[in-house]
Write an enzyme that holds these catalytic residues in place. Structure first.
Site, PDB file in Angstrom:
ATOM      1  N   LEU A  75     -82.648 -23.663  18.636  1.00 41.24           N
ATOM      2  CA  LEU A  75     -83.348 -22.752  17.807  1.00 41.24           C
ATOM      3  C   LEU A  75     -83.238 -21.275  18.014  1.00 41.24           C
ATOM      4  CD1 LEU A  75     -86.438 -25.157  18.237  1.00 41.24           C
ATOM      5  CD2 LEU A  75     -84.624 -25.141  16.394  1.00 41.24           C
ATOM      6  N   CYS A  76     -82.131 -21.064  18.674  1.00 40.60           N
ATOM      7  CA  CYS A  76     -81.690 -19.388  18.838  1.00 40.60           C
ATOM      8  C   CYS A  76     -81.221 -18.772  17.477  1.00 40.60           C
ATOM      9  CB  CYS A  76     -80.909 -19.377  20.028  1.00 40.60           C
ATOM     10  SG  CYS A  76     -81.640 -19.536  21.533  1.00 40.60           S
ATOM     11  N   HIS A  77     -81.503 -17.791  17.106  1.00 39.43           N
ATOM     12  CA  HIS A  77     -80.890 -17.142  16.031  1.00 39.43           C
ATOM     13  C   HIS A  77     -79.425 -16.668  16.306  1.00 39.43           C
ATOM     14  CE1 HIS A  77     -85.394 -16.643  15.525  1.00 39.43           C
ATOM     15  NE2 HIS A  77     -85.038 -16.819  14.139  1.00 39.43           N
ATOM     16  N   MET A 111     -82.280 -15.313  25.727  1.00 40.26           N
ATOM     17  CA  MET A 111     -81.386 -16.565  26.011  1.00 40.26           C
ATOM     18  C   MET A 111     -79.862 -16.181  26.213  1.00 40.26           C
ATOM     19  SD  MET A 111     -83.866 -18.811  26.242  1.00 40.26           S
ATOM     20  CE  MET A 111     -82.459 -20.022  26.477  1.00 40.26           C
ATOM     21  N   GLU A 112     -79.599 -14.954  25.672  1.00 43.14           N
ATOM     22  CA  GLU A 112     -78.117 -14.791  25.893  1.00 43.14           C
ATOM     23  C   GLU A 112     -77.958 -14.335  27.305  1.00 43.14           C
ATOM     24  OE1 GLU A 112     -80.150 -14.060  23.431  1.00 43.14           O
ATOM     25  OE2 GLU A 112     -78.718 -14.892  21.622  1.00 43.14           O
ATOM     26  N   ASP A 126     -67.179 -25.126  38.853  1.00 38.37           N
ATOM     27  CA  ASP A 126     -65.885 -25.784  38.528  1.00 38.37           C
ATOM     28  C   ASP A 126     -64.758 -25.308  39.434  1.00 38.37           C
ATOM     29  OD1 ASP A 126     -64.307 -27.640  36.938  1.00 38.37           O
ATOM     30  OD2 ASP A 126     -63.442 -25.578  35.879  1.00 38.37           O
TER      31      ASP A 126
END
Lengths: 156, 156, 156, 156, 156, 156
Positions: A75-77, A111-112, A126
């Protein structure tokens, strides 16, 4: 207000309408760490100085992932990021990452910043997992945000 | 052996050659949690039952991200995953996620499980961040892996 | 004017130049349906209430696909969508989807709404195809658009 | 069996485990059409012969989308497609698309064929929408599948 | 100033902050060529006229890749391109590509034009490589850019 | 045989069917160079040693792009690459890149090696373009391939 903004009144997920908001300068900074043994930490250090690409790869991965936040988080733009940076610091038995994102826009970039920090940490996992599978990603959180109607916010 | 397998002898990053390895059944399970206040936890619960899509969105996001691990983590091989699942449990002041991935292939799926868990947690953060920006993602780690030349591994 | 705007005078495809257009509020709504037997419809209903994720998965898939319209449709502009929503309704022997997208920008979002509707319907097909392979996707069309130089438009 | 295979017993979505299945030759063919006025149809014809790229663009878009089916449809497995083709035919007031995908693998390619057909039709819509916004995508369905444990299937 | 702008003072890569720059009209044009034998050139010509899709496929591939420049080039900003076009010309023993991109924004589109040209040339290589593996991509360079604080620039 | 294998008999593009081919070990090596002034070359060197990330970023970008070849080049098959490596060498007034890819599969990896080399060179251009816009990418070509029915091939 005790409501999840990403759900409509029926509980259905939706991308929140930011059309009526004002575009202004916004930034967010997130952090996190990956705990590991002293021996693994030394190997990452050795692979990140003049001789190796470990942290450079993690930094690039974090920056590139920040640009794809809108593809990963439902739901992020989709956002036109104006800058992203990812930095590392060595603790005694952990590597700490700090990620910052900013733009001039109608919605924040929390969020970014969090995605950049998370993917940078996962990339370290990793690259070092052949040495130690038990590394743990911890304390991934927002440090601060600036801009927007809700104003600035700082972690306590 | 105290070496980072993703670096060649000059320290340059590379995708490790798995061409000579045998394809066999491999799985990995990862977990993590996002800590939040009781009030936020209750809002997520309310948005995840009959009335809402919160955890369904987080689950879908985690599964979809697992499939894109090779695009996010620079030195991961692109893998033909045969299954991915993401499950949630409510602790007192946190939501716990467990993600499992498996395939028949030449390299393990630890990163796919860790990416699924991380992105599911980030999606919960996104959907609840209007209520509480101070949520913290914690204890993201591998629980176990099976298959491959190095054999099974379980977190202690 | 009887010309395809996406072709230049020699017939070559190109992304139309919208640089000279004005950014203003635009929206588009599209719909479509997937026809299925009563038994399959009931199974989807049962998998979409308190007990299941079917329509939540289709909704998320539609929203996420809308954001990637510029990657899928060769001559679409990459757009900063400000909102996307996807809703479902049960007909007697079909599920109907309605998708809406909006932004403040220089070009319309018709394709974003149509892509969201199409991918939501395809996701329902995927989740129910073990029960009925003969489901048919029908009546995918634009319902209305608002904003832009060509003005509003409503399906007749 | 009246069960949606993509949901576990609790109703949670998951990617079905195909690890125990046998890899064999599988194919799927899907079709669909986009209805339009005679004038629009003529414009697309004019833009698709020696002088234009319309159907070439739609064909390429469909083929490329088929390869990304696992990114679009949440519970689809990422697949190593061995061939994809997309063909068009002109009806009186519609363009018909047929898409075929095939591989040697553990799961079928129905979704890949359906995604190719859908995105090819959406691309035609995009390229002709300046002429006619009321075009309708219809009859998107699976024509046949071959291979796999459930055997061959043909639309009736 | 003899400094690489994408590195901070410690040498770490970062996405340059363009937040303080002014959005204005910018364009960039790049070119390149792929050298091949006369026989291969003739086959491409034959596959690009009324009878074939070769250059249409290369054009579409270049346009689509331009839109994904921010995903491919680690420190490029995600940009809202307003137009992209890709054109071809036949030399005696080479095909020449010219790609142009433009937007109204805070940073230039040189990389978008160069990516479009490169991917168009690589697509021609792919489609003709069964005939001649020794084709060479040459002279990929920026022809000109307009707009931005540094002003216009033309290749000498 | 003077035919483009990616076109069917009507000239339509298609992904060639490799279903009937045998999976065996295949590799490809490609090279290319980017010509620049001595001053720019020195700046890249300074940004690539102990103090900087330039070539590490270009290497990561090349490796990541190789994995996405099937998304960029319309008729390439999606491939499960088993290794990718990207190396650099400094000439007097150019940086030379060599990229190698390999897998066990039904089709060759020439395009993956060429894409890795091209994107690595484009990334160097991006990072140094503030110093010199006139850099030129040259001599991008296949050096050798091994495996497959057509056997080994070496550039002359």
């Amino acid at each position: 207000m005790n409501r999840l903004t990403h759900l409509d009144e029926s509980g259905a997920a939706r991308m929140v309408d930011v059309g009526g908001k004002t575009a202004n300068a916004r930034s967010a900074t997130a952090e996190g760490r990956i705990a590991m043994s002293t021996a693994t930490l030394q190997a990452v250090r050795d692979g990140s100085g003049p001789k190796g690409d470990v942290l450079a790869a993690a930094r690039i991965a974090g920056i590139m992932a920040a640009k794809r936040t809108g593809e990963l988080i439902p739901l992020c733009h989709p956002l036109a990021l104006e800058t992203v940076s990812v930095d590392f610091a060595f603790d005694e038995s952990a590597i700490r990452v700090t990620a910052r994102a900013a733009l001039t826009g109608k919605t924040g970039v929390e969020m970014e910043a969090l995605v950049a920090a998370s993917v940078a940490l996962l990339t370290i996992y990793d690259m070092a997992k052949a040495l130690e599978k038990g590394m743990v990603i911890e304390q991934v959180r927002l440090l601060e945000k600036t801009g927007g109607k809700s104003g600035d916010w700082h972690a306590t």
